[in-house]
Design a protein around this motif. Structure first.
Motif, PDB file in Angstrom:
ATOM      1  N   SER A  72       0.861  -1.174   0.000  1.00 36.51           N
ATOM      2  CA  SER A  72       0.000   0.000   0.000  1.00 36.51           C
ATOM      3  C   SER A  72       0.900   1.227   0.000  1.00 36.51           C
ATOM      4  CB  SER A  72      -0.892  -0.003   1.245  1.00 36.51           C
ATOM      5  OG  SER A  72      -1.647   1.183   1.296  1.00 36.51           O
ATOM      6  N   GLY A  73       0.725   2.103  -0.952  1.00 40.17           N
ATOM      7  CA  GLY A  73       1.587   3.278  -1.016  1.00 40.17           C
ATOM      8  C   GLY A  73       2.904   2.934  -1.680  1.00 40.17           C
ATOM      9  N   ARG A  74       3.940   3.686  -1.335  1.00 38.87           N
ATOM     10  CA  ARG A  74       5.248   3.504  -1.989  1.00 38.87           C
ATOM     11  C   ARG A  74       5.878   2.166  -1.638  1.00 38.87           C
ATOM     12  NH1 ARG A  74       7.968   8.868  -0.207  1.00 38.87           N
ATOM     13  NH2 ARG A  74       9.622   7.369   0.041  1.00 38.87           N
ATOM     14  N   VAL A  75       6.202   1.950  -0.383  1.00 41.93           N
ATOM     15  CA  VAL A  75       6.844   0.692   0.018  1.00 41.93           C
ATOM     16  C   VAL A  75       6.281   0.152   1.323  1.00 41.93           C
ATOM     17  CG1 VAL A  75       9.014   1.078  -1.213  1.00 41.93           C
ATOM     18  CG2 VAL A  75       8.736   1.975   1.085  1.00 41.93           C
ATOM     19  N   GLU A 131      10.020   0.141   4.518  1.00 42.78           N
ATOM     20  CA  GLU A 131      11.343  -0.106   3.942  1.00 42.78           C
ATOM     21  C   GLU A 131      12.362   0.840   4.569  1.00 42.78           C
ATOM     22  OE1 GLU A 131      14.409  -1.610   1.953  1.00 42.78           O
ATOM     23  OE2 GLU A 131      12.405  -2.460   1.918  1.00 42.78           O
ATOM     24  N   PRO A 132      13.535   0.336   4.909  1.00 43.34           N
ATOM     25  CA  PRO A 132      14.579   1.194   5.484  1.00 43.34           C
ATOM     26  C   PRO A 132      15.306   1.992   4.413  1.00 43.34           C
ATOM     27  CG  PRO A 132      15.422  -0.997   5.200  1.00 43.34           C
ATOM     28  CD  PRO A 132      13.960  -1.040   4.781  1.00 43.34           C
ATOM     29  N   GLY A 133      16.260   2.750   4.829  1.00 39.86           N
ATOM     30  CA  GLY A 133      17.183   3.385   3.900  1.00 39.86           C
ATOM     31  C   GLY A 133      16.714   4.667   3.264  1.00 39.86           C
ATOM     32  N   GLY A 134      15.852   5.430   3.948  1.00 43.41           N
ATOM     33  CA  GLY A 134      15.500   6.734   3.445  1.00 43.41           C
ATOM     34  C   GLY A 134      14.384   6.757   2.418  1.00 43.41           C
ATOM     35  N   ALA A 162      11.367   5.274   3.094  1.00 40.63           N
ATOM     36  CA  ALA A 162      10.173   4.888   3.842  1.00 40.63           C
ATOM     37  C   ALA A 162       9.085   5.949   3.689  1.00 40.63           C
ATOM     38  CB  ALA A 162      10.523   4.720   5.311  1.00 40.63           C
ATOM     39  N   ASP A 163       7.852   5.560   4.010  1.00 43.88           N
ATOM     40  CA  ASP A 163       6.740   6.504   4.016  1.00 43.88           C
ATOM     41  C   ASP A 163       6.966   7.571   5.073  1.00 43.88           C
ATOM     42  OD1 ASP A 163       4.855   5.702   1.967  1.00 43.88           O
ATOM     43  OD2 ASP A 163       4.601   3.846   3.112  1.00 43.88           O
ATOM     44  N   LEU A 164       6.108   8.580   5.077  1.00 43.69           N
ATOM     45  CA  LEU A 164       6.261   9.703   6.002  1.00 43.69           C
ATOM     46  C   LEU A 164       6.184   9.276   7.469  1.00 43.69           C
ATOM     47  CD1 LEU A 164       4.204  12.422   4.094  1.00 43.69           C
ATOM     48  CD2 LEU A 164       6.694  12.126   4.175  1.00 43.69           C
ATOM     49  N   GLU A 165       5.378   8.280   7.778  1.00 45.15           N
ATOM     50  CA  GLU A 165       5.288   7.746   9.139  1.00 45.15           C
ATOM     51  C   GLU A 165       5.928   6.364   9.120  1.00 45.15           C
ATOM     52  OE1 GLU A 165       1.345   7.877  10.729  1.00 45.15           O
ATOM     53  OE2 GLU A 165       0.965   9.836   9.849  1.00 45.15           O
ATOM     54  N   PRO A 166       7.239   6.301   9.344  1.00 42.01           N
ATOM     55  CA  PRO A 166       7.932   5.015   9.190  1.00 42.01           C
ATOM     56  C   PRO A 166       7.458   3.953  10.175  1.00 42.01           C
ATOM     57  CG  PRO A 166       9.411   6.673  10.088  1.00 42.01           C
ATOM     58  CD  PRO A 166       8.120   7.368   9.764  1.00 42.01           C
ATOM     59  N   ALA A 167       7.400   2.750   9.672  1.00 41.90           N
ATOM     60  CA  ALA A 167       7.061   1.573  10.474  1.00 41.90           C
ATOM     61  C   ALA A 167       8.322   0.718  10.553  1.00 41.90           C
ATOM     62  CB  ALA A 167       5.920   0.814   9.789  1.00 41.90           C
ATOM     63  N   PRO A 168       8.300  -0.347  11.351  1.00 40.03           N
ATOM     64  CA  PRO A 168       9.478  -1.223  11.425  1.00 40.03           C
ATOM     65  C   PRO A 168       9.817  -1.798  10.051  1.00 40.03           C
ATOM     66  CG  PRO A 168       7.879  -1.804  13.113  1.00 40.03           C
ATOM     67  CD  PRO A 168       7.215  -0.807  12.221  1.00 40.03           C
ATOM     68  N   GLU A 169      11.098  -2.038   9.840  1.00 38.79           N
ATOM     69  CA  GLU A 169      11.518  -2.670   8.597  1.00 38.79           C
ATOM     70  C   GLU A 169      11.444  -4.190   8.761  1.00 38.79           C
ATOM     71  OE1 GLU A 169      16.158  -2.846   8.283  1.00 38.79           O
ATOM     72  OE2 GLU A 169      15.611  -0.838   8.918  1.00 38.79           O
ATOM     73  N   PRO A 170      11.456  -4.945   7.660  1.00 40.56           N
ATOM     74  CA  PRO A 170      11.275  -6.399   7.742  1.00 40.56           C
ATOM     75  C   PRO A 170      12.220  -7.111   8.711  1.00 40.56           C
ATOM     76  CG  PRO A 170      11.046  -5.690   5.481  1.00 40.56           C
ATOM     77  CD  PRO A 170      11.506  -4.486   6.254  1.00 40.56           C
ATOM     78  N   LEU A 171      13.504  -6.790   8.717  1.00 42.19           N
ATOM     79  CA  LEU A 171      14.418  -7.491   9.615  1.00 42.19           C
ATOM     80  C   LEU A 171      14.192  -7.109  11.075  1.00 42.19           C
ATOM     81  CD1 LEU A 171      17.674  -7.676   7.484  1.00 42.19           C
ATOM     82  CD2 LEU A 171      16.160  -9.551   8.152  1.00 42.19           C
ATOM     83  N   GLU A 172      13.670  -5.909  11.336  1.00 38.94           N
ATOM     84  CA  GLU A 172      13.291  -5.552  12.707  1.00 38.94           C
ATOM     85  C   GLU A 172      12.109  -6.402  13.166  1.00 38.94           C
ATOM     86  OE1 GLU A 172      14.555  -0.866  13.027  1.00 38.94           O
ATOM     87  OE2 GLU A 172      12.746  -1.373  11.896  1.00 38.94           O
ATOM     88  N   VAL A 173      11.209  -6.706  12.247  1.00 37.91           N
ATOM     89  CA  VAL A 173      10.074  -7.570  12.579  1.00 37.91           C
ATOM     90  C   VAL A 173      10.568  -8.987  12.862  1.00 37.91           C
ATOM     91  CG1 VAL A 173       7.889  -8.534  11.737  1.00 37.91           C
ATOM     92  CG2 VAL A 173       8.447  -6.135  11.296  1.00 37.91           C
ATOM     93  N   LEU A 174      11.594  -9.431  12.119  1.00 40.55           N
ATOM     94  CA  LEU A 174      12.184 -10.741  12.396  1.00 40.55           C
ATOM     95  C   LEU A 174      12.800 -10.776  13.795  1.00 40.55           C
ATOM     96  CD1 LEU A 174      12.895 -13.581  11.412  1.00 40.55           C
ATOM     97  CD2 LEU A 174      14.977 -12.622  10.427  1.00 40.55           C
ATOM     98  N   LEU A 175      13.502  -9.712  14.184  1.00 41.23           N
ATOM     99  CA  LEU A 175      14.038  -9.636  15.553  1.00 41.23           C
ATOM    100  C   LEU A 175      12.906  -9.635  16.580  1.00 41.23           C
ATOM    101  CD1 LEU A 175      17.034  -7.115  15.621  1.00 41.23           C
ATOM    102  CD2 LEU A 175      17.078  -9.606  15.679  1.00 41.23           C
TER     103      LEU A 175
END
Length: 150
Positions: free
Chosen positions: A14-17, A33-36, A38-51
Motif C-alpha cells: 500500500s503506497g510507496r513501500v 522499507e529502510p534506507g530513506g 520509507a513513508d512519512l510515518e515510518p514503520a518497522p523494517e522487515p528485519l526488525e520484525v524478524l528480531l
C-alpha cells in the motif's frame, strides 16, 4: 519428529513501500522499507520484525519453561541486536544479504541461581521455533502465482 501445522499470512503493498500483513483476524502488521525511502510515518523494517519475532518467541519459551520448573521470574526482558549485510538495489549479483549475526541479551530478575537461569535460557533457545529457523535454516520456495490473486 515434530508434527507439522500450517500457518498463513497475506502481505499487501500500500503506497510507496509500505506493506500490511494480515494474520488471522488480528490487526494488520505494518512494515516499511529502510534506507530513506520509507513513508512519512515510518514503520518497522522487515528485519526488525524478524528480531521482534525472535524476541517474542524466546520470552514465551523462557517463561513457559520457568513456569514448568516452578521458577518465579519477577522480571524478564530481552535486548536484541543484529548486524545486517546490505548491498545497493541496482547491484546485478549482490553478495549474501540479510542478518550476518544476531545477539540476544536476556535480563531476568529471579531468586533462582544463575546456573539455573542459564540452563533455562539454553532450553528456551532449543524450544524456540524462530531461533531454530534462524540457526538451522528452513526450506524456502518462492514462485509466481498462476493468477493475480487479488
Amino acid at each position: 519428529m515434530a508434527m507439522l501445522r500450517t500457518i498463513r499470512s497475506r502481505t499487501v503493498v500500500s503506497g510507496r513501500v509500505r506493506q500490511f500483513t494480515h494474520i488471522r483476524d488480528v490487526p494488520a502488521i505494518v512494515v516499511d522499507e529502510p534506507g530513506g525511502i520509507a513513508d512519512l510515518e515510518p514503520a518497522p523494517e522487515p528485519l526488525e520484525v524478524l528480531l521482534t519475532a525472535l524476541g517474542s518467541d524466546l520470552t514465551i519459551a523462557i517463561r513457559a519453561n520457568a513456569t514448568a520448573r516452578g521458577i518465579a521470574l519477577a522480571h524478564l526482558a530481552l535486548d536484541l541486536e543484529a548486524d545486517i549485510a546490505v548491498a545497493p538495489m541496482d547491484m546485478s549479483a549482490p553478495p549474501p544479504l540479510g542478518l550476518a549475526a544476531v545477539r540476544v541479551e536476556v535480563h531476568i530478575v529471579s531468586d533462582a541461581p544463575r546456573q539455573v537461569l542459564e540452563a533455562l535460557i539454553v532450553r528456551a533457545a532449543l524450544r524456540s521455533p524462530v531461533a531454530n529457523t534462524l540457526h538451522d535454516g528452513t526450506e524456502l520456495k518462492i514462485a509466481l502465482a498462476e493468477g493475480p490473486g487479488i
